[in-house]
Design a protein around this motif. Sequence first.
Motif, PDB file in Angstrom:
ATOM      1  N   PHE A   1      46.083  39.639  17.302  1.00  0.00           N
ATOM      2  CA  PHE A   1      45.969  38.946  18.592  1.00  0.00           C
ATOM      3  C   PHE A   1      46.700  37.605  18.578  1.00  0.00           C
ATOM      4  CE2 PHE A   1      41.828  38.098  16.478  1.00  0.00           C
ATOM      5  CZ  PHE A   1      41.884  36.724  16.392  1.00  0.00           C
TER       6      PHE A   1
ATOM      7  N   ARG B   1      49.621  37.269  17.079  1.00  0.00           N
ATOM      8  CA  ARG B   1      50.986  37.709  17.369  1.00  0.00           C
ATOM      9  C   ARG B   1      51.143  37.991  18.866  1.00  0.00           C
ATOM     10  NH1 ARG B   1      52.711  43.124  14.553  1.00  0.00           N
ATOM     11  NH2 ARG B   1      51.204  43.799  16.104  1.00  0.00           N
ATOM     12  N   THR B   2      50.117  38.622  19.455  1.00  0.00           N
ATOM     13  CA  THR B   2      50.166  38.888  20.899  1.00  0.00           C
ATOM     14  C   THR B   2      50.317  37.588  21.683  1.00  0.00           C
ATOM     15  OG1 THR B   2      48.646  40.716  20.540  1.00  0.00           O
ATOM     16  CG2 THR B   2      48.989  40.016  22.805  1.00  0.00           C
TER      17      THR B   2
ATOM     18  N   ARG C   1      51.592  34.854  20.747  1.00  0.00           N
ATOM     19  CA  ARG C   1      52.953  34.333  20.605  1.00  0.00           C
ATOM     20  C   ARG C   1      53.934  35.163  21.415  1.00  0.00           C
ATOM     21  NH1 ARG C   1      55.454  33.366  15.425  1.00  0.00           N
ATOM     22  NH2 ARG C   1      56.844  32.277  16.845  1.00  0.00           N
ATOM     23  N   ALA C   2      53.697  36.471  21.455  1.00  0.00           N
ATOM     24  CA  ALA C   2      54.606  37.336  22.205  1.00  0.00           C
ATOM     25  C   ALA C   2      54.540  37.043  23.703  1.00  0.00           C
ATOM     26  CB  ALA C   2      54.260  38.805  21.941  1.00  0.00           C
ATOM     27  N   LYS C   3      53.428  36.463  24.153  1.00  0.00           N
ATOM     28  CA  LYS C   3      53.313  36.090  25.557  1.00  0.00           C
ATOM     29  C   LYS C   3      54.185  34.886  25.884  1.00  0.00           C
ATOM     30  CE  LYS C   3      48.378  36.632  25.896  1.00  0.00           C
ATOM     31  NZ  LYS C   3      47.167  36.001  26.431  1.00  0.00           N
ATOM     32  N   GLY C   4      54.623  34.191  24.834  1.00  0.00           N
ATOM     33  CA  GLY C   4      55.429  33.006  25.074  1.00  0.00           C
ATOM     34  C   GLY C   4      54.622  31.725  25.016  1.00  0.00           C
ATOM     35  N   MET C   5      53.408  31.814  24.486  1.00  0.00           N
ATOM     36  CA  MET C   5      52.620  30.585  24.376  1.00  0.00           C
ATOM     37  C   MET C   5      53.185  29.709  23.261  1.00  0.00           C
ATOM     38  SD  MET C   5      48.812  32.171  24.771  1.00  0.00           S
ATOM     39  CE  MET C   5      47.945  30.631  24.470  1.00  0.00           C
ATOM     40  N   ALA C   6      53.075  28.402  23.455  1.00  0.00           N
ATOM     41  CA  ALA C   6      53.543  27.480  22.428  1.00  0.00           C
ATOM     42  C   ALA C   6      52.593  27.544  21.241  1.00  0.00           C
ATOM     43  CB  ALA C   6      53.601  26.065  22.977  1.00  0.00           C
ATOM     44  N   LYS C   7      53.120  27.235  20.074  1.00  0.00           N
ATOM     45  CA  LYS C   7      52.327  27.352  18.851  1.00  0.00           C
ATOM     46  C   LYS C   7      51.027  26.575  18.949  1.00  0.00           C
ATOM     47  CE  LYS C   7      55.390  28.717  15.209  1.00  0.00           C
ATOM     48  NZ  LYS C   7      56.421  28.350  14.267  1.00  0.00           N
TER      49      LYS C   7
ATOM     50  N   GLN D   1      49.204  25.899  21.480  1.00  0.00           N
ATOM     51  CA  GLN D   1      48.203  26.615  22.285  1.00  0.00           C
ATOM     52  C   GLN D   1      47.669  27.823  21.528  1.00  0.00           C
ATOM     53  OE1 GLN D   1      50.889  27.339  25.591  1.00  0.00           O
ATOM     54  NE2 GLN D   1      49.415  26.337  26.943  1.00  0.00           N
TER      55      GLN D   1
END
Lengths: 328, 368
Positions: free
Chosen positions: A226, A228-229, A231-237, A239
């Motif tokens: 989750f 990785r998910t 991050r795959a959404k484009g959230m900043a590290k 967050q």
Amino acid sequence: MVRFLLKRVLLAVSVLLAVSIVSFLLFFALPRDPVTGMCPKNCNAERLERVRTELGLNEPKAEQYANYMKGIFVGRDLGSAQGGKCEAPCLGYSYVNSEAVSDTFARVLPVTLNIVLPAAVLWLALGVGLGMISALRRGSLLDRISIGLTLTFASLQLYFVGAVLLLIFVYHLKILPTPRYVSLFDNPVEWARGLVLAWVTLALLFSAIYARLSRAQMLETLSEDFVRTARAKGMAKRQVYGRHALRAAITPIVTIAGLDVGGALGGTVITETTFGIQGLGRTAVEAVRQGDLPTIMATVLISALFVVIANMVVDLLYAFIDPRVRLG
Amino acid sequence: MGRSKSAPSGGPDRPSVPEQRSGEGPYLQVKDLGVRFDTEDGVVRAVDGVSFAVERGRTLGIVGESGSGKSVTSLAILGLHSAKRATITGEIFVGGRQLVGLPEEQVRRLRGRDMAMIFQDPLSALHPYYTVGRQITEAYRVHHPRAGKREARQRAVDMLGRVGIPQPAKRYDQYPHEFSGGMRQRAMIAMALVNDPDLLIADEPTTALDVTVQAQILDLLADLQAEFHSAIILITHDLGVVSQVADDVLVMYGGRAVEHGSVEQVLRRPQHPYTWGLLSSVPSLHGDPDADLMPIKGNPPSLINLPSGCAFHPRCRYAGRNGDRSFTEVPELRPAGEEGHLVACHLPAEERTRLFAEDIANVGVAAG
């Protein structure tokens, strides 16, 4: 949610009942006669017998237990030899201290609370914070220093660290008074100055353990799908770590923290002894040494109460953190 | 596997391999991609010199065993490899932008907006502590910072409804553990599509699901592709799935591409012995029910220490038919005869055709 709460409370009450029965049997059924311990030198069989009757020790065990429990909830009359009327929560009378056990506890309990609770805040903040930062900067200089320090402190003993701190701050630098307990409400500054060494000592050792635990937890969480998910959404590290990883990593730490705080409240024997502060822990040890049965019994019950309460708080927190717990 | 796709992803007259299409060029272009991990045991070449392209509205199936580099490739496209541990070479063009070497912050802005990913196991890929709706809303608001809470919620509810979740407004407030496996994967798809990405990478999206649900999810993906006209990469080890939804197929082995072409070419007239092996190890509905399946003998190769020459040679029945080239020389991906069909094998084309006809085709090939 109400059912969940109700179940936990019932469970807690039954645990406490079981503890009270077992400890009662253990102490009052021991071969050591509590009367001989409290009788002055020149006592004969007749006098012993009189005292025994007066204390109710000739009654059946079940009745003695019932009386004891009645004392806790509604109070009881202990007879003139034991200070007469004993208000609820009556925990019996200590011949060694010549006072009702509840009076002793009213004095020493706040001391232990005032040592443990601030120390717990300190050790959790320090330990969890350090652990998380080291996990996020895995392999960095900071991480390596933190690993070294935490390993060192986790292997040290309370009395050693405590003694070193005493030596430095009280005897050499003379910037702190000899550790003692002053009520927070009487004088907040002296309260802090009197207890700060105990807090720091406990916090150093416990936070070392918590830092190691939090680091391991966080590293494990960071490899979860989750994360990785997220991050795959484009959230900043920031967050991803702050919202998704932290919440999952903190869960097991809550459990352990609850148990540790509950356990510590039951008595910080070594800390109190190292710093010469009279709290619950030292009271318990002295009671054991002097065969002060009512006090021993009461310390066992109170420690059990703290552990049970801590467990309940952990359960509640869990239900709050992890939605899967609520229905289960 | 006789099922046809529920939504055509392109006209019948479209060319089978995207590179040949004129115009602005494919949405995704991967050129000579290499992904290397430096580990204590040695250098792992997880992906080595892989090239492919996917146009909008088309689906590329990437097939291979565990460790063949298919997932590593997809994570590289999204830029999800740790810069500390992985070294990425080659070029990745998404919508004309080259991503390899771009600063993390710039790739992050594309991630989830222009390119999104669906993961294999939706239970572990969704956060257990947050509601499904909140996780979708979050994906939307990352790229629409000015969207209000209510707008984002509405968008998420719409997406949940669009992927076929009944009572989406109610489901919005539920947690992943309250969803069934298929519903969770639908929610995952809703999350991936909430920003209308042009490229969707689905990494084994149906592996964790039971067969009927698999079919529904594949149908859903095809429908959504027809509607949103996105380019899709479907990573799988299931040739049945590929034959249902893909337009083109890339077969990977040991981090390299060994065969590449249209579904028709790769599944009907496969040219690489590894692809033959894959096909022969799948039961067929139309073949002889008593025929034995033929597993590919041996294990996938170690990526630290790949076999010399053709990485497949230790498991290949035909290695050595062409001198010792298979043992010493790495085969290049070369035209296999038909237009757009590429294969990396040292066997001469005529011999491959003959061997396939004699040894494989009559046993009963999976793709029916």
